[in-house]
Design a protein around this motif. Sequence first.
Motif, PDB file in Angstrom:
ATOM      1  N   GLY A   1       0.922  -1.412   0.021  1.00  0.00           N
ATOM      2  CA  GLY A   1      -0.123  -0.068  -0.050  1.00  0.00           C
ATOM      3  C   GLY A   1       0.775   1.321   0.059  1.00  0.00           C
ATOM      4  N   LEU A   2       1.867   1.153   0.737  1.00  0.00           N
ATOM      5  CA  LEU A   2       2.607   2.434   0.825  1.00  0.00           C
ATOM      6  C   LEU A   2       3.316   2.652  -0.355  1.00  0.00           C
ATOM      7  N   THR A   3       3.912   1.449  -1.087  1.00  0.00           N
ATOM      8  CA  THR A   3       4.572   1.660  -2.205  1.00  0.00           C
ATOM      9  C   THR A   3       3.604   2.152  -3.432  1.00  0.00           C
ATOM     10  N   ALA A   4       2.301   1.903  -3.383  1.00  0.00           N
ATOM     11  CA  ALA A   4       1.453   2.316  -4.179  1.00  0.00           C
ATOM     12  C   ALA A   4       1.156   3.780  -4.007  1.00  0.00           C
ATOM     13  N   ILE A   5       1.051   4.398  -3.067  1.00  0.00           N
ATOM     14  CA  ILE A   5       1.200   5.787  -2.487  1.00  0.00           C
ATOM     15  C   ILE A   5       2.379   6.660  -3.023  1.00  0.00           C
ATOM     16  N   HIS A   6       3.478   6.001  -2.736  1.00  0.00           N
ATOM     17  CA  HIS A   6       4.621   6.525  -3.016  1.00  0.00           C
ATOM     18  C   HIS A   6       4.858   6.689  -4.727  1.00  0.00           C
ATOM     19  N   PHE A   7       4.691   5.626  -5.369  1.00  0.00           N
ATOM     20  CA  PHE A   7       5.089   5.761  -6.730  1.00  0.00           C
ATOM     21  C   PHE A   7       3.918   5.864  -7.712  1.00  0.00           C
ATOM     22  N   LEU A   8       2.606   5.659  -7.366  1.00  0.00           N
ATOM     23  CA  LEU A   8       1.441   5.857  -8.049  1.00  0.00           C
ATOM     24  C   LEU A   8       1.131   7.221  -7.993  1.00  0.00           C
ATOM     25  N   PRO A   9       0.413   7.627  -9.086  1.00  0.00           N
ATOM     26  CA  PRO A   9      -0.269   9.224  -8.855  1.00  0.00           C
ATOM     27  C   PRO A   9      -1.680   9.098  -8.018  1.00  0.00           C
ATOM     28  N   ALA A  10      -1.875   9.999  -7.428  1.00  0.00           N
ATOM     29  CA  ALA A  10      -2.918   9.926  -6.645  1.00  0.00           C
ATOM     30  C   ALA A  10      -4.319  10.601  -7.159  1.00  0.00           C
ATOM     31  N   SER A  11      -4.158  11.129  -8.356  1.00  0.00           N
ATOM     32  CA  SER A  11      -5.370  11.523  -8.908  1.00  0.00           C
ATOM     33  C   SER A  11      -5.107  11.143 -10.622  1.00  0.00           C
ATOM     34  N   ASP A  12      -6.451  10.924 -11.317  1.00  0.00           N
ATOM     35  CA  ASP A  12      -6.530  10.643 -12.632  1.00  0.00           C
ATOM     36  C   ASP A  12      -6.191  12.065 -13.212  1.00  0.00           C
ATOM     37  N   GLU A  13      -5.179  11.756 -14.400  1.00  0.00           N
ATOM     38  CA  GLU A  13      -5.009  13.051 -15.064  1.00  0.00           C
ATOM     39  C   GLU A  13      -5.941  13.709 -16.023  1.00  0.00           C
ATOM     40  N   GLU A  14      -7.115  13.040 -16.323  1.00  0.00           N
ATOM     41  CA  GLU A  14      -8.156  13.202 -17.217  1.00  0.00           C
ATOM     42  C   GLU A  14      -9.351  13.859 -16.089  1.00  0.00           C
ATOM     43  N   THR A  15      -9.473  12.902 -15.395  1.00  0.00           N
ATOM     44  CA  THR A  15     -10.687  13.138 -14.319  1.00  0.00           C
ATOM     45  C   THR A  15     -10.548  13.971 -13.056  1.00  0.00           C
ATOM     46  N   HIS A  16      -9.139  13.880 -12.634  1.00  0.00           N
ATOM     47  CA  HIS A  16      -8.982  14.581 -11.528  1.00  0.00           C
ATOM     48  C   HIS A  16      -9.516  13.672 -10.217  1.00  0.00           C
ATOM     49  N   GLU A  17      -9.924  12.699 -10.533  1.00  0.00           N
ATOM     50  CA  GLU A  17     -10.758  11.999  -9.372  1.00  0.00           C
ATOM     51  C   GLU A  17      -9.348  10.814  -8.726  1.00  0.00           C
ATOM     52  N   PRO A  18      -9.861  10.648  -7.265  1.00  0.00           N
ATOM     53  CA  PRO A  18      -8.854   9.650  -6.886  1.00  0.00           C
ATOM     54  C   PRO A  18      -8.502   8.525  -7.296  1.00  0.00           C
ATOM     55  N   THR A  19      -7.263   8.004  -7.593  1.00  0.00           N
ATOM     56  CA  THR A  19      -6.827   6.865  -8.171  1.00  0.00           C
ATOM     57  C   THR A  19      -7.288   5.615  -7.323  1.00  0.00           C
ATOM     58  N   TRP A  20      -7.268   4.587  -7.776  1.00  0.00           N
ATOM     59  CA  TRP A  20      -7.625   3.254  -6.788  1.00  0.00           C
ATOM     60  C   TRP A  20      -6.580   3.164  -5.749  1.00  0.00           C
ATOM     61  N   SER A  21      -5.354   3.548  -5.972  1.00  0.00           N
ATOM     62  CA  SER A  21      -4.299   3.404  -4.797  1.00  0.00           C
ATOM     63  C   SER A  21      -4.690   4.464  -3.923  1.00  0.00           C
ATOM     64  N   TRP A  22      -4.912   5.643  -4.307  1.00  0.00           N
ATOM     65  CA  TRP A  22      -5.511   6.584  -3.150  1.00  0.00           C
ATOM     66  C   TRP A  22      -6.471   6.003  -2.301  1.00  0.00           C
ATOM     67  N   ILE A  23      -7.540   5.895  -3.050  1.00  0.00           N
ATOM     68  CA  ILE A  23      -8.951   5.212  -2.294  1.00  0.00           C
ATOM     69  C   ILE A  23      -8.600   4.051  -1.314  1.00  0.00           C
ATOM     70  N   LEU A  24      -7.611   2.922  -1.850  1.00  0.00           N
ATOM     71  CA  LEU A  24      -7.323   1.774  -1.227  1.00  0.00           C
ATOM     72  C   LEU A  24      -6.394   2.143  -0.089  1.00  0.00           C
ATOM     73  N   PHE A  25      -5.506   2.748  -0.036  1.00  0.00           N
ATOM     74  CA  PHE A  25      -4.355   2.780   0.796  1.00  0.00           C
ATOM     75  C   PHE A  25      -3.851   4.069   1.708  1.00  0.00           C
ATOM     76  N   ALA A  26      -4.567   5.516   1.173  1.00  0.00           N
ATOM     77  CA  ALA A  26      -3.989   6.618   1.499  1.00  0.00           C
ATOM     78  C   ALA A  26      -4.516   6.539   2.945  1.00  0.00           C
ATOM     79  N   GLY A  27      -3.470   6.729   3.920  1.00  0.00           N
ATOM     80  CA  GLY A  27      -3.673   6.938   5.311  1.00  0.00           C
ATOM     81  C   GLY A  27      -3.797   5.403   6.360  1.00  0.00           C
ATOM     82  N   ASP A  28      -4.199   4.601   5.658  1.00  0.00           N
ATOM     83  CA  ASP A  28      -4.770   3.229   6.176  1.00  0.00           C
ATOM     84  C   ASP A  28      -3.458   2.284   6.290  1.00  0.00           C
ATOM     85  N   SER A  29      -2.579   2.476   5.555  1.00  0.00           N
ATOM     86  CA  SER A  29      -1.075   1.845   5.481  1.00  0.00           C
ATOM     87  C   SER A  29      -0.507   2.327   6.744  1.00  0.00           C
ATOM     88  N   ALA A  30      -0.446   3.354   7.098  1.00  0.00           N
ATOM     89  CA  ALA A  30       0.320   4.066   8.193  1.00  0.00           C
ATOM     90  C   ALA A  30      -0.488   3.568   9.525  1.00  0.00           C
TER      91      ALA A  30
END
Length: 410
Positions: A38-67
């Motif tokens: 989870g933290l690796t996904a947050i570190h390396f993958l974008p937090a938002s979609d470039e076109e829609t600016h919506e949160p990506t799956w990595s942000w939805i699944l792992f942001a905050g909860d990994s820590a």
Amino acid sequence: MSDRHRTEAPDRATPPEDSPTRGRLVAIDAARGLALIGLTAIHFLPASDEETHEPTWSWILFAGDSAALFALLAGVGLAFGSGGRTRRQGQSMTAARVGVAVRALLIAAVGMSIGYLMPKDPPAVNILVYYGVFFLLTIPFLHLRPVTLVMCAMLFGVVAPVLMQILRGRLPEFTAYNPTFNDVVTVPGATAAQLLLTGTYPALPYMTYLLTGLALGRLNLRNVQVQTLLVVVGAGLAAFAYLSSYVLLYVAEGYHQLLPSVPEQSEEVVDEILVWGTDEGLPTSTGWWLAVTTPHANMPLAIAWSLGIGLAVLGTFLLLARTIGPWLLPLSAMGAMTLTLYSVQLVLLSFELHYDQPEIWFLAYLLLAALFAVGWQRAFGQGPLERLVSMAAKGAGRAVVGDGTRPALH
């Protein structure tokens, strides 16, 4: 809001080799391995979609909860290291406390050393320095019973966020996202405030996870009823936190009370904060911000949500390990050496090479980390940094209290 300043991080308080059963260790290490993904996904993958600016799956699944999951599991490890279900007493507990203190200082030292490699606008916020503070604050609680620990955890989960909101404007602002030895010496007050209340992973609210994990480590985690209860209670707590926040903000109209506290009283600004949070901390002009569940907000319901997710994940892996433990090897091997793998990840991130091809870097890191972890574990056992920290902690305990430090059996 960019994910450049979002990170969760690990530590593994290694339990005595003869204390928990192998299946229990596999489950806990596998849960920690998932948090590392989870933290690796947050570190390396974008937090938002470039076109829609919506949160990506990595942000939805792992942001905050990994820590939160790492902190919860660190508490479980501290319980194992101080006797498990049979708490150490007398000199043996003193040795455990000394060992935790040495472990905390070494982890913080590793974190502050890596801080020198990070640019001023870093790709990740290093949690290792915070972890050192977590462990130091946990030392006075090691002897307490599970019920008392849960009560203390609840107190931290409510009082610490209120203190954050009351004191934020009165405390000094931190000078660096990743504190170093220089910051500790030159701006000790600001650094202490950051590590305790104003930083990305403030220690006082995070004590909720540590103390809950410490309480869990005093229970019989081999019992299938306990394992099932963790899943049920965790899912229920997460659902309660989410629904409570929704009711307070959108039924009780707390959302509209948030508007005067943001620039231009803009709904767009409020919506962004509710999704992404803010590096400067939540506004403090209204208490309605205490009702949000935003990742890294560290408000009561946000803590309850992340704690619930962590409990459910731990219970699920404890149940899975009963039947498919060997299949969890890649996860459990990574989870057994998260201090090493996380430190390497931070060093790699400091070169800022991953932004152009984040998916490739994400997959490559996970593949290499899994291969290294499995190979190293089979050849040498503990991870490199884990072994050094463990040896120093145990040695310090023996030096202080003599030979009466043999771990209590479970």
